[in-house]
Design a protein around this motif. Sequence first.
Motif, short mmCIF file in Angstrom:
data_model
loop_
_atom_site.label_atom_id
_atom_site.label_comp_id
_atom_site.label_asym_id
_atom_site.label_seq_id
_atom_site.Cartn_x
_atom_site.Cartn_y
_atom_site.Cartn_z
N ASP A 156 -1.54 -6.72 9.65
CA ASP A 156 -1.35 -6.29 11.03
C ASP A 156 -1.56 -7.47 11.98
O ASP A 156 -0.79 -7.69 12.93
CB ASP A 156 -2.33 -5.17 11.36
N ARG A 157 -2.58 -8.27 11.71
CA ARG A 157 -2.84 -9.45 12.54
C ARG A 157 -1.70 -10.45 12.47
O ARG A 157 -1.34 -11.08 13.48
CB ARG A 157 -4.15 -10.12 12.11
N LEU A 158 -1.10 -10.57 11.28
CA LEU A 158 0.01 -11.51 11.10
C LEU A 158 1.31 -10.99 11.70
O LEU A 158 2.25 -11.75 11.90
CB LEU A 158 0.23 -11.78 9.61
N GLY A 159 1.37 -9.68 11.98
CA GLY A 159 2.57 -9.13 12.60
C GLY A 159 3.59 -8.57 11.63
O GLY A 159 4.69 -8.21 12.04
N LEU A 160 3.24 -8.44 10.34
CA LEU A 160 4.17 -7.85 9.39
C LEU A 160 4.21 -6.34 9.50
O LEU A 160 5.26 -5.71 9.34
CB LEU A 160 3.79 -8.25 7.96
N ILE A 161 3.05 -5.71 9.77
CA ILE A 161 2.96 -4.27 9.89
C ILE A 161 2.21 -3.90 11.15
O ILE A 161 1.56 -4.74 11.79
CB ILE A 161 2.23 -3.64 8.68
N LYS A 162 2.28 -2.61 11.50
CA LYS A 162 1.44 -2.04 12.54
C LYS A 162 0.54 -1.03 11.86
O LYS A 162 1.02 -0.01 11.34
CB LYS A 162 2.27 -1.37 13.63
N LEU A 163 -0.74 -1.30 11.81
CA LEU A 163 -1.70 -0.44 11.12
C LEU A 163 -1.98 0.80 11.97
O LEU A 163 -2.18 0.71 13.18
CB LEU A 163 -2.99 -1.20 10.85
N LYS A 164 -1.98 1.96 11.32
CA LYS A 164 -2.18 3.23 12.00
C LYS A 164 -3.40 3.94 11.40
O LYS A 164 -3.93 3.51 10.38
CB LYS A 164 -0.93 4.10 11.86
N PRO A 165 -3.85 5.03 12.02
CA PRO A 165 -5.00 5.76 11.47
C PRO A 165 -4.74 6.25 10.05
O PRO A 165 -3.59 6.40 9.62
CB PRO A 165 -5.15 6.94 12.45
N LEU A 166 -5.82 6.49 9.31
CA LEU A 166 -5.78 7.00 7.94
C LEU A 166 -5.06 6.04 7.00
O LEU A 166 -4.42 6.46 6.04
CB LEU A 166 -5.12 8.38 7.90
N ASN A 167 -5.17 4.76 7.28
CA ASN A 167 -4.60 3.71 6.42
C ASN A 167 -3.08 3.79 6.32
O ASN A 167 -2.49 3.35 5.34
CB ASN A 167 -5.21 3.76 5.01
N ARG A 168 -2.44 4.36 7.32
CA ARG A 168 -0.98 4.39 7.39
C ARG A 168 -0.50 3.14 8.12
O ARG A 168 -1.26 2.48 8.83
CB ARG A 168 -0.48 5.64 8.12
N TYR A 169 0.78 2.84 7.98
CA TYR A 169 1.32 1.66 8.65
C TYR A 169 2.82 1.82 8.84
O TYR A 169 3.47 2.67 8.19
CB TYR A 169 1.04 0.39 7.84
N SER A 170 3.37 1.04 9.73
CA SER A 170 4.83 0.93 9.88
C SER A 170 5.17 -0.55 9.88
O SER A 170 4.37 -1.40 10.27
CB SER A 170 5.30 1.59 11.17
N LEU A 171 6.37 -0.86 9.41
CA LEU A 171 6.81 -2.26 9.34
C LEU A 171 7.20 -2.77 10.72
O LEU A 171 7.79 -2.04 11.52
CB LEU A 171 7.99 -2.39 8.38
N ARG A 172 6.90 -4.03 10.96
CA ARG A 172 7.32 -4.66 12.20
C ARG A 172 8.49 -5.62 11.96
O ARG A 172 8.81 -6.43 12.82
CB ARG A 172 6.15 -5.43 12.82
#
Length: 244
Positions: free
Chosen positions: A127-143
């Motif tokens: 998330d810090r690197l900008g590859l994903i957007k971290l969401k609650p409950l360990n979910r994520y979306s791609l950036r």
Amino acid sequence: MSSPEQVLDVLRAELRATGITYKGLAERIGVSESSVKRMFGQKDMTLSRLAQICQVTGIALEDVLRRAADARPQADTLTLPQETSLVANPRLLLMAICCLGHWSVEQVIETYRLSEPDCITLLAELDRLGLIKLKPLNRYSLRVSNAFRWLPDGPVQRFFREHVVQDYFAGGFDRPGEALMCLPARLSGASAQELGQKIAQLAGELARLHRNDRRLPAQEREGYTLLLGFRSWEFAAFTALRRG
């Protein structure tokens, strides 16, 4: 705030993912197929119509609005520093590849010797690197976009050449669906560019199939890797036999 265009783009993607065509949608909401095409083509839809479509298709309106709000221009590549950070930590690179494959944290834990805290730490770094957007409950979306690719001759490609290619080609390529071909040809520059475009289309088709099959249970899917290379090249041993 999300724009109407973003909302309709998300809705269109949701309809496609659930296999609902414009014709099928038109039948559900009692209008002509051409009217549906015009709504999406002209980006003109009332909120009440949007709510109706979501209701008859089983698509959550709040999900559409949230995804549209999260929408942002997506990069096709990472930056050099981003890729350098990935190859500096093999576990981070592994998690990045899992994310690009849309793995859940549960799947990663079941497959690799990584604990849940390990995964959370790695996801936070991605998330810090900008590859994903971290969401609650360990979910994520791609950036990154669906056309994502590693930098040409960048850190990840060099890492793959050094550590991965030999292991990849050690296989027999003899299982159903596998193939290995090395096809020489003499082409004009225009023909080479045409083939390069077709290779890009093939990569897009792989991404489409990957997205569609995400709806299947994990046990019905298997990991495949398409490794493509196309360049002006002659084996050095053959070059040595050329007439001077």
